[in-house]
Each structure stands twice: as structure tokens, then as C-alpha cells.
Design a protein around this motif. Structure first.
Motif, mmCIF file in Angstrom:
data_model
loop_
_atom_site.group_PDB
_atom_site.id
_atom_site.type_symbol
_atom_site.label_atom_id
_atom_site.label_comp_id
_atom_site.label_asym_id
_atom_site.label_seq_id
_atom_site.Cartn_x
_atom_site.Cartn_y
_atom_site.Cartn_z
ATOM 1 N N UNK A 52 0.826 -1.207 0.000
ATOM 2 C CA UNK A 52 0.000 0.000 0.000
ATOM 3 C C UNK A 52 0.862 1.259 0.000
ATOM 4 N N UNK A 53 0.325 2.315 -0.579
ATOM 5 C CA UNK A 53 0.940 3.640 -0.516
ATOM 6 C C UNK A 53 -0.126 4.582 0.035
ATOM 7 N N UNK A 54 0.153 5.199 1.168
ATOM 8 C CA UNK A 54 -0.814 6.077 1.823
ATOM 9 C C UNK A 54 -0.684 7.497 1.263
ATOM 10 N N UNK A 70 7.685 -0.244 4.376
ATOM 11 C CA UNK A 70 8.925 -0.929 4.005
ATOM 12 C C UNK A 70 9.646 -1.531 5.203
ATOM 13 N N UNK A 71 9.106 -1.326 6.409
ATOM 14 C CA UNK A 71 9.751 -1.840 7.610
ATOM 15 C C UNK A 71 9.616 -3.354 7.686
ATOM 16 N N UNK A 75 6.535 -5.379 6.163
ATOM 17 C CA UNK A 75 6.875 -6.007 4.877
ATOM 18 C C UNK A 75 6.841 -7.529 4.937
ATOM 19 N N UNK A 76 6.946 -8.108 6.132
ATOM 20 C CA UNK A 76 6.936 -9.569 6.245
ATOM 21 C C UNK A 76 5.523 -10.141 6.341
ATOM 22 N N UNK A 77 4.511 -9.288 6.356
ATOM 23 C CA UNK A 77 3.134 -9.772 6.373
ATOM 24 C C UNK A 77 2.778 -10.416 5.040
ATOM 25 N N UNK A 82 -1.464 -7.465 4.456
ATOM 26 C CA UNK A 82 -1.087 -6.082 4.155
ATOM 27 C C UNK A 82 -2.299 -5.277 3.700
ATOM 28 N N UNK A 83 -3.098 -5.890 2.820
ATOM 29 C CA UNK A 83 -4.280 -5.182 2.306
ATOM 30 C C UNK A 83 -5.269 -4.902 3.436
ATOM 31 N N UNK A 84 -5.507 -5.892 4.288
ATOM 32 C CA UNK A 84 -6.446 -5.699 5.385
ATOM 33 C C UNK A 84 -5.954 -4.648 6.372
ATOM 34 N N UNK A 85 -4.680 -4.751 6.750
ATOM 35 C CA UNK A 85 -4.125 -3.809 7.726
ATOM 36 C C UNK A 85 -4.119 -2.383 7.174
#
Length: 207
Positions: A52-54, A70-71, A75-77, A82-85
Motif C-alpha cells: 500500500x501507498x498512503x 517498508x519496515x 513487509x513480512x506480512x 497487508x491489504x487488510x491492515x
């Protein structure tokens, strides 16, 4: 180009998603925001397909949240996580912005009020369940921990922050061996050794 999350509304936070390779839309000949090769630039800074890009209400990419994406923590999700979070986080950012509160200055009161709106407020026609709140809370906890926000406005490890009516969806699967043993003993009346249970009653004692 990027895929947009819902409609792009002026004055609101929104999220765009890095597309898969080969799925980029045609880009302007003069580039985007001064960048000639946007896919290459996105890859160079470490963004991956599905990231995602906020975008802030002023239409600019939020550099702070870019570092978060990028952390190692984010990034390890898995891609779907990632989409849900990110989707859950965008809604919180929108709520905080309506109060003029940067996310790094969010307080426990802000999160209690947000939880009330999401889960309880009768004027909210799209209230969510306790299980959904716990998922959102996990997303917020990850962000606030990464940002070292103190005191933590919400923490999924705190009992009081979790929804009392949450129902776990954890599913335990049986192995083929366990399923076969359960079927033999529970349905066919066999012993764990595979013998008819009644045969043990008729067996003469040994010794």
C-alpha cells in the motif's frame, strides 16, 4: 498506474496499491510527479506488488508511512494481511484527521472514541463485530509499536482493549491418521489397535 482504494475524495486519506509486474497502466510520456520510469522507481525504493501507498488529504504520499510499509514489521506480512491492515489503518487515519490529530499523537481517548464509533454508535449504520475490531486493533498496535508512540493508544495484548464479544475463528485440522483413529474408535467401535472392542471382553485371561 496504481489501483485506487475506493473513490478518490478530496480532503480524505486514501490508499493505492503497487500493481503486479506487467499490470501497470499506461503512464504519461512526461512521467508522474517528475518520475520518468515509475515502476522502476517504485522497485528501487523497496516497494513490492501489493504494497500500500498512503496518500495524505493534501494529495501527497506520506513519507512516514512509506517507511512503515517498508519496515520489517509490515513487509513480512502476507499480501492479504497487508491489504487488510492498510485498509483498516486508512479508516483510523481518516478519523484522526477529522479531529486534527496526527497519528503519532493519538491518545487512548481517541482510540476509545473510535472504537465506540466502529462498534457501538447507533448513528453508525456500518457497525462492526468484536472479531473485526480485534483485527483492526492488531493493525493499529503494529503501527503504534513501530512508531514508538507512548503511551500506546491501543494494544492488542491489553485485555481491556480487546472486544469482549469476539468469537475466535481458529480452526484445528485433523491429520489423516487422527481422523482414521477417531472413525475407528468413535464410529466403528474398534479399539486403538483396530480390534472389535467386544472381543476384549470374550478374550480369556492370560497367565
Amino acid at each position: 498506474m496504481f489501483k485506487r482504494q475506493g473513490r478518490r475524495l478530496v480532503g480524505t486519506w486514501h490508499v493505492v496499491w503497487v500493481p503486479d509486474s506487467g499490470r501497470w497502466r499506461a503512464l504519461p510520456a512526461d512521467g508522474v510527479l517528475g518520475v520518468q520510469d515509475l515502476p522502476e522507481a517504485v522497485a528501487r525504493i523497496g516497494l513490492r506488488p501489493g504494497d500500500p501507498v498512503f496518500i495524505r488529504p493534501d494529495g501527497m504520499v506520506d513519507a512516514d508511512l512509506m517507511h512503515y510499509v517498508r519496515s520489517r514489521e509490515f513487509s513480512t506480512l502476507e499480501r492479504e494481511s497487508k491489504r487488510n491492515y492498510a485498509t483498516d489503518t486508512r479508516l483510523l487515519l481518516e478519523f484522526l484527521s477529522s479531529r486534527g490529530v496526527p497519528w503519532r499523537r493519538a491518545t487512548e481517548r481517541d482510540l476509545r472514541d473510535y472504537r465506540h464509533w466502529r462498534c457501538v454508535a447507533p448513528e453508525n449504520p456500518e457497525r462492526i463485530s468484536g472479531a473485526k475490531w480485534d483485527r483492526e486493533e492488531a493493525a493499529f498496535t503494529k503501527l503504534f509499536r513501530w512508531g514508538q508512540v507512548r503511551p500506546m493508544p491501543v494494544d492488542v495484548s491489553r485485555r481491556g482493549d480487546r472486544a469482549a464479544d469476539s468469537v475466535s475463528s481458529r480452526v484445528s485440522w485433523l491429520t489423516p491418521r487422527t481422523w482414521g483413529l477417531w472413525s475407528d474408535v468413535g464410529l466403528r467401535g474398534l479399539t486403538p489397535a483396530g480390534l472389535p472392542a467386544e472381543a476384549l471382553i470374550d478374550c480369556p485371561s492370560v497367565g
